[in-house]
Scaffold this active site. Sequence first.
Site, PDB file in Angstrom:
ATOM      1  N   ASP A 155       0.721  -1.034   0.021  1.00 15.26           N
ATOM      2  CA  ASP A 155       0.024   0.097  -0.063  1.00 15.26           C
ATOM      3  C   ASP A 155       0.929   1.264  -0.053  1.00 15.26           C
ATOM      4  O   ASP A 155       2.023   1.107   0.046  1.00 15.26           O
ATOM      5  CB  ASP A 155      -1.231  -0.125   1.308  1.00 15.26           C
ATOM      6  CG  ASP A 155      -0.089  -0.002   2.788  1.00 15.26           C
ATOM      7  OD1 ASP A 155       0.893  -0.520   2.688  1.00 15.26           O
ATOM      8  OD2 ASP A 155      -0.598   0.664   3.467  1.00 15.26           O
ATOM      9  N   HIS A 454       1.458  -8.594  -3.998  1.00 10.33           N
ATOM     10  CA  HIS A 454       0.329  -7.648  -3.701  1.00 10.33           C
ATOM     11  C   HIS A 454       1.087  -6.582  -3.551  1.00 10.33           C
ATOM     12  O   HIS A 454       1.536  -6.229  -2.277  1.00 10.33           O
ATOM     13  CB  HIS A 454      -0.649  -8.013  -2.273  1.00 10.33           C
ATOM     14  CG  HIS A 454      -1.609  -7.253  -2.017  1.00 10.33           C
ATOM     15  ND1 HIS A 454      -2.757  -7.296  -2.605  1.00 10.33           N
ATOM     16  CD2 HIS A 454      -1.482  -6.182  -1.129  1.00 10.33           C
ATOM     17  CE1 HIS A 454      -3.541  -6.096  -2.128  1.00 10.33           C
ATOM     18  NE2 HIS A 454      -2.852  -5.558  -1.353  1.00 10.33           N
ATOM     19  N   ASP A 499       0.578 -17.300  -4.992  1.00  7.50           N
ATOM     20  CA  ASP A 499       1.435 -16.229  -5.813  1.00  7.50           C
ATOM     21  C   ASP A 499       0.423 -15.502  -6.824  1.00  7.50           C
ATOM     22  O   ASP A 499       0.190 -15.695  -8.016  1.00  7.50           O
ATOM     23  CB  ASP A 499       2.549 -16.826  -6.538  1.00  7.50           C
ATOM     24  CG  ASP A 499       3.290 -15.743  -7.406  1.00  7.50           C
ATOM     25  OD1 ASP A 499       2.892 -14.436  -7.195  1.00  7.50           O
ATOM     26  OD2 ASP A 499       3.881 -15.966  -8.388  1.00  7.50           O
ATOM     27  N   GLU A 508       1.820 -10.106   0.126  1.00  7.14           N
ATOM     28  CA  GLU A 508       2.285  -8.692   0.176  1.00  7.14           C
ATOM     29  C   GLU A 508       3.701  -8.831   0.290  1.00  7.14           C
ATOM     30  O   GLU A 508       4.055  -9.649   0.960  1.00  7.14           O
ATOM     31  CB  GLU A 508       1.243  -7.999   0.791  1.00  7.14           C
ATOM     32  CG  GLU A 508       1.640  -6.457   1.120  1.00  7.14           C
ATOM     33  CD  GLU A 508       0.384  -5.787   1.795  1.00  7.14           C
ATOM     34  OE1 GLU A 508      -0.369  -6.154   2.449  1.00  7.14           O
ATOM     35  OE2 GLU A 508       0.938  -4.497   1.876  1.00  7.14           O
TER      36      GLU A 508
HETATM   37  O1  9MR Z   1       2.082  -7.157   9.353  1.00  2.56           O
HETATM   38  C1  9MR Z   1       0.592  -6.708   9.783  1.00  2.56           C
HETATM   39  C2  9MR Z   1       0.222  -7.819  10.426  1.00  2.56           C
HETATM   40  O2  9MR Z   1       0.850  -8.235  11.592  1.00  2.56           O
HETATM   41  C3  9MR Z   1      -1.133  -7.595  10.878  1.00  2.56           C
HETATM   42  O3  9MR Z   1      -2.091  -8.916  11.293  1.00  2.56           O
HETATM   43  C4  9MR Z   1      -2.370  -6.885   9.579  1.00  2.56           C
HETATM   44  C5  9MR Z   1      -3.701  -6.685   9.918  1.00  2.56           C
HETATM   45  O4  9MR Z   1      -3.791  -5.617  10.739  1.00  2.56           O
HETATM   46  O5  9MR Z   1      -1.564  -5.538   9.090  1.00  2.56           O
HETATM   47  C6  9MR Z   1      -0.320  -6.090   8.594  1.00  2.56           C
HETATM   48  O6  9MR Z   1       0.589  -5.168   8.174  1.00  2.56           O
HETATM   49  C7  9MR Z   1      -0.016  -4.288   7.148  1.00  2.56           C
HETATM   50  C8  9MR Z   1      -0.674  -2.901   7.503  1.00  2.56           C
HETATM   51  O7  9MR Z   1      -1.564  -2.960   8.258  1.00  2.56           O
HETATM   52  C9  9MR Z   1      -0.849  -2.048   6.292  1.00  2.56           C
HETATM   53  N1  9MR Z   1       0.364  -2.017   5.251  1.00  2.56           N
HETATM   54  C10 9MR Z   1       0.581  -3.461   4.898  1.00  2.56           C
HETATM   55  C11 9MR Z   1       1.009  -4.312   5.954  1.00  2.56           C
HETATM   56  C12 9MR Z   1       1.487  -5.768   5.405  1.00  2.56           C
HETATM   57  O8  9MR Z   1       0.538  -6.335   5.050  1.00  2.56           O
END
Ligand code: 9MR
Length: 531
Positions: A155, A454, A499, A508
Amino acid sequence: MTKQALRYNHLGYAPFAPKKFLVVETSLTSFEIKNEYEEVVFQGKMEPKGVWSFTEESCFLGDFSAFQKKGKYRIVVSDDLQSDWFLIEDEWLWNQLNANIKSFYYQRSGVELPPKEAGKWARPAAHLDDAITFHPSMERPGIWNAHGGWYDAGDYGKYIVNGGVSVASLLLACELYPKITEKTKIYEEIRFELDFFLRMQDHDGGVFFKITPDRWDSFLPPSKTIYERRVLGKSTTSTLNFAGVMAHAHRIYANQDPVFAAHCLEKAKKAYFWAKNNPNVPFPNNTEGSGPYGDENFSDEFFWARSMLFRETFGSDFSDEDFIKELEQDVETQRVLLDINWRDTQNLGWIALALQNQNLSMQSKARQKLEGSALEIIKRIENCPYRISLNEFQWGSNGVISNHALTLAVVNFWQNNAEYDGYISELVDYVYGRNPVNVSFVTGSAPSSPKFPHHRISGSDEIEEPIPGLLVGGLNSDRQDLHRNVAYPSDLPGFSYCDCQVSFASNETAINWNAPLTFVLVCLVSKYASI
Ligand code: 9MR
């Protein structure tokens, strides 16, 4: 198809590193290593290791560590069961280290990436974030300059707490292995994020939590997104995280740029004082266009900040009685974990204390704690048919396993035990292919690497190959993206990876997973590569 039954590092093995691989579901008991001329250069037996519950596979371990001659080889179990070519050499470690550091460059926000540096992934400056407004929840008029910094992941958000643990891991690599990091571009890259961190500090010392768009952006390049980006926060966690990072930066930049280093320390103190006066400010729980990074426990961030400040300022301002008392209390009450993660940062506190020598009793306590974690990681590896330390697969499991390797490396800094290097190397083998889904989890590293991460930049730049050097999250048995019809290959937890671009839960990339891998690659280069 039968190739699927072999699990090995798809990139290769350094000549003096362990060279172990797995065969699953086989009745065969021996293997050969063949060179490019079809000559058998090594023969060995596979040892049964039992069934791994996560995949229900019977596992057999092959080991050709004793073979150390550089070259191009393949593992041959039978005519139908053979690996692809891989190299025995140490260059792959350097190549992957540099690719991994470069991946942070590709995550840069707000600046142009010129073709000279970024090649076919060049892109114009966008998301300048130099005059943005505050989120309505803050009820704060005016604008703020939050220019620069890395995008967090797939993101376009920029989050202090996750940026902080990432920078901390990279700073630690510079601290422990300067001879290696000095040969890379890691300092420039860290500095880019630190400059953004400095911009995120408010005049009163508190640190904003995140910069995010009002809604999740679609898969469009940064220059084409439509949502407005705003400042959110401040919070106790983001402020303490900043304090820990900036105090650490003081140490690492002291020689190259003493003025900058002193500035970092001053800002770290200011942040710490803000947090002392505001010890309970929650994270901004607005997630319309960003992740929460929610955390209700601040004591581990206090410990991290205090121990880093203690290290940097001993004998001056932070040697006063109350501060030391609080730190002693941290030492009595804080747990130690197997990893560093964005929510639980206490291991950064333990590491800071383990590496200082102003207070030897704290040093010894911290070392004992971390040694306990290292022993647990090793026990798990030895008890696991796959020889890995994960006993669950959460979001970002590749980051967790890299972090376990980081813990072993930190402990090995004072233990200097070659067996530890071997375990670290084996955990890295998992990342580069010795895993149940046969994927080298770093983009661009091998033919098996993710093609459809992602990752908004890779998914919108019209270039076939994704940005290289990005570690994806990997197996995640919680599969939070099932509603997006992700085609997981099996219901078993050990196959929770796909994938495909929609799989934000397994495919991601994120800076806090890349950073410990960078750290571990620096460590392995220092142990196994020629400098
Ligand atoms: O790495 C994060 C994971 O531990 C959490 O469970 C998840 C849901 O809250 O979010 C992951 O972090 C994401 C973040 O919220 C937004 N940017 C992408 C991150 C990686 O997926």
